[in-house]
Design a protein around this motif. Structure first.
Motif, PDB file in Angstrom:
ATOM      1  N   GLN A 148       1.081  -1.320   0.066  1.00 13.22           N
ATOM      2  CA  GLN A 148       0.169   0.260  -0.034  1.00 13.22           C
ATOM      3  C   GLN A 148       0.675   1.260  -0.271  1.00 13.22           C
ATOM      4  N   PRO A 149       1.081   1.848  -1.231  1.00 12.07           N
ATOM      5  CA  PRO A 149       1.181   3.237  -0.787  1.00 12.07           C
ATOM      6  C   PRO A 149       0.703   4.403  -0.001  1.00 12.07           C
ATOM      7  N   VAL A 150       1.631   4.920   0.444  1.00  7.62           N
ATOM      8  CA  VAL A 150       1.693   5.756   1.196  1.00  7.62           C
ATOM      9  C   VAL A 150       2.497   7.751   0.451  1.00  7.62           C
ATOM     10  N   TRP A 151       1.372   8.713   1.061  1.00  2.00           N
ATOM     11  CA  TRP A 151       2.098   9.690   1.057  1.00  2.00           C
ATOM     12  C   TRP A 151       1.681  10.776   1.170  1.00  2.00           C
ATOM     13  N   GLU A 152       2.206  12.514   1.133  1.00  3.39           N
ATOM     14  CA  GLU A 152       1.711  13.377   1.635  1.00  3.39           C
ATOM     15  C   GLU A 152       1.679  13.248   3.364  1.00  3.39           C
ATOM     16  N   VAL A 153       2.661  12.732   3.626  1.00  4.66           N
ATOM     17  CA  VAL A 153       3.393  12.512   5.125  1.00  4.66           C
ATOM     18  C   VAL A 153       3.953  13.642   5.810  1.00  4.66           C
ATOM     19  N   MET A 154       2.504  14.830   6.451  1.00  2.00           N
ATOM     20  CA  MET A 154       3.131  16.378   6.703  1.00  2.00           C
ATOM     21  C   MET A 154       2.364  16.545   8.271  1.00  2.00           C
ATOM     22  N   PRO A 155       2.995  17.543   8.758  1.00  2.00           N
ATOM     23  CA  PRO A 155       1.951  18.113  10.199  1.00  2.00           C
ATOM     24  C   PRO A 155       1.466  18.793   9.752  1.00  2.00           C
ATOM     25  N   ILE A 156       0.202  18.745  10.028  1.00  2.00           N
ATOM     26  CA  ILE A 156      -0.897  19.125   9.112  1.00  2.00           C
ATOM     27  C   ILE A 156      -0.726  21.164   9.034  1.00  2.00           C
ATOM     28  N   ARG A 157       0.575  21.438   9.947  1.00  2.00           N
ATOM     29  CA  ARG A 157       1.072  23.136   9.523  1.00  2.00           C
ATOM     30  C   ARG A 157       1.364  22.556   8.290  1.00  2.00           C
ATOM     31  N   GLU A 158       1.935  21.698   8.376  1.00  2.00           N
ATOM     32  CA  GLU A 158       2.710  22.424   6.721  1.00  2.00           C
ATOM     33  C   GLU A 158       1.993  22.361   5.775  1.00  2.00           C
ATOM     34  N   ARG A 159       0.918  21.357   5.963  1.00  2.00           N
ATOM     35  CA  ARG A 159      -0.871  21.352   4.534  1.00  2.00           C
ATOM     36  C   ARG A 159      -1.120  22.878   4.630  1.00  2.00           C
ATOM     37  N   MET A 160      -1.174  23.761   5.806  1.00  2.00           N
ATOM     38  CA  MET A 160      -1.955  24.766   5.986  1.00  2.00           C
ATOM     39  C   MET A 160      -0.596  25.702   5.182  1.00  2.00           C
ATOM     40  N   ALA A 161       0.239  25.844   5.565  1.00  2.00           N
ATOM     41  CA  ALA A 161       1.089  26.244   5.122  1.00  2.00           C
ATOM     42  C   ALA A 161       1.438  26.669   3.550  1.00  2.00           C
ATOM     43  N   GLY A 162       0.844  24.585   2.735  1.00  2.00           N
ATOM     44  CA  GLY A 162       1.251  24.959   2.022  1.00  2.00           C
ATOM     45  C   GLY A 162      -0.260  25.465   0.720  1.00  2.00           C
ATOM     46  N   SER A 163      -1.430  25.589   1.107  1.00  2.17           N
ATOM     47  CA  SER A 163      -2.192  25.945   1.678  1.00  2.17           C
ATOM     48  C   SER A 163      -2.621  27.574   0.833  1.00  2.17           C
ATOM     49  N   ALA A 164      -1.804  28.075   1.635  1.00 10.86           N
ATOM     50  CA  ALA A 164      -1.538  30.065   1.333  1.00 10.86           C
ATOM     51  C   ALA A 164       0.056  29.808   0.543  1.00 10.86           C
ATOM     52  N   SER A 165       0.444  28.793  -0.093  1.00 10.82           N
ATOM     53  CA  SER A 165       1.324  29.878  -0.751  1.00 10.82           C
ATOM     54  C   SER A 165       1.164  31.046  -1.942  1.00 10.82           C
ATOM     55  N   ARG A 166       0.648  30.598  -2.707  1.00 13.80           N
ATOM     56  CA  ARG A 166      -0.301  32.133  -3.305  1.00 13.80           C
ATOM     57  C   ARG A 166      -0.771  32.880  -2.496  1.00 13.80           C
ATOM     58  N   GLU A 167      -1.237  32.930  -1.784  1.00 10.91           N
ATOM     59  CA  GLU A 167      -1.260  33.960  -1.107  1.00 10.91           C
ATOM     60  C   GLU A 167      -0.402  35.218   0.184  1.00 10.91           C
ATOM     61  N   ARG A 168       0.571  34.259   0.365  1.00  6.94           N
ATOM     62  CA  ARG A 168       1.810  34.254   1.351  1.00  6.94           C
ATOM     63  C   ARG A 168       2.456  35.122  -0.143  1.00  6.94           C
TER      64      ARG A 168
END
Length: 351
Positions: A204-224
């Motif tokens: 079973q492949p696993v991906w996107e292993v990260m703290p949720i704060r990293e997800r938050m930062a990535g979703s705001a990259s354009r705004e940042r």
């Protein structure tokens, strides 16, 4: 809408050809839940098809039972398939009713949770616990609302969307994300989290292993990125404004050197001359700052889409700019005036 401290996340998608029916998927999820809970440093585990800031999830139409709405006019809400315990793992507040539990399974009637904004928008804010919601055009597919949870922010700039939550024990999906509340640094548990998945299914492949704060930062990259550009341009504009202000104010004082020399020659005290210079400079400064404040207050509305947690007319920001420019303006009057006071009045008049 949730607690982002010490929260590790990961994603996977079960292959359709090896997990064809719901029972096989539930066996995988139940075994994985046990493996993850047994890890040292894990405080809580929850599954969800749509973690905040992941950009995943689905949507469906809903109609409160008894409503005369046509299916084409039914409101569309975001859906999230979650496990019992997901809400506690994420720190999402239960406002009314109860949460999912192990008793909500394939053989029991469908139950759902709804978010507060869904209640306000689609149910008129009334008590909805116990209400039946239809989710198919023929109204045969329906679920009973067992609880209301607080809204969860899925982006930094948009208001929370209405959500309907389903139990994965009643609607197991192929795609799933895992949220792990850790006792320490989230990424320290990343290898153990992957190993837990592979103990259940080595292929079973696993991906996107990260703290949720990293997800938050990535979703705001354009705004940042946009915000950084604005900051750079704003700092440049402030520097140019300060230099221009200093030049204009200093020039206006130098133009009055002969006048100030006459005052000193006629017996005016240095303090009185300095006060006159600063009063004149201050009057010009206040006029300019008020005009700039009015224009800036109006133009700041253009930045609204790039701001989070602060208004476009933030008093602290405007106050800091005003203080800086006022300081530059007063300094640009005081320094030339101080130089004039050090001159010989006779030489100034003679020049």
């Amino acid at each position: 809408g949730f607690d982002d401290e010490q929260l590790l996340t990961l994603e996977f998608r079960l292959p359709q050809n090896r997990y064809e029916d719901d029972a096989e998927r539930l066996v995988f999820f139940d075994r994985l839940h046990e493996e993850l809970e047994a890890l040292a440093g894990v405080e809580a585990v929850g599954f969800a098809s749509d973690l905040p800031f992941s950009g995943n999830g689905g949507a469906m139409r809903i109609i409160p039972a008894g409503s005369d709405l046509e299916w084409e006019d039914a409101p569309i809400v975001r859906t999230n398939t979650v496990s019992p315990g997901y809400r506690e793992t994420m720190g999402i507040e239960l406002l009314e009713g109860r949460d999912f539990d192990a008793g909500d399974g394939p053989e029991t009637p469908l139950v759902i949770l709804v978010s507060r904004s869904a209640v306000e928008r689609f149910f008129g804010g009334r008590d909805v616990v116990g209400s039946v919601v239809c989710a198919s055009p023929d109204r045969r597919l329906s679920g009973t609302v067992i609880g209301v949870v607080s809204d969860v922010q899925t982006t930094l700039t948009d208001p929370p969307e209405p959500y309907v939550y389903e139990s994965y024990r009643q609607s197991p999906t192929l795609f799933m994300s895992v949220a792990i509340r850790t006792a320490g640094e989230p990424m320290a548990l990343a290898p153990a989290g992957r190993d837990a998945v592979w103990r259940v299914d080595p292929d079973q492949p696993v991906w996107e292993v990260m703290p949720i704060r990293e997800r938050m930062a990535g979703s705001a990259s354009r705004e940042r990125f946009n915000a950084v550009l604005v900051v750079v341009f704003a700092a440049t504009a402030l520097l140019l404004a300060s230099l221009g202000l200093y030049g204009v104010m200093a020039h206006s004082v130098r133009q009055r050197e002969r006048e100030l020399g006459v005052r000193l020659a006629l017996g005016a005290s240095p303090q009185a001359v300095m006060r006159a210079v600063l009063t004149r400079g201050l009057s010009l400064l206040v006029t300019g700052l008020l005009a700039g404040l009015a224009v800036g207050w109006w133009l700041a509305t253009l930045l609204e889409s790039m701001l989070f947690g602060v208004s476009e007319n933030d008093p602290l920001t405007f106050g800091a700019a005003l203080v800086l420019l006022a300081g530059v303006g007063l300094l640009s009057s005081w320094l030339p005036a101080r130089r004039v006071l050090g001159l010989d009045p006779v030489r100034t008049l003679g020049g």
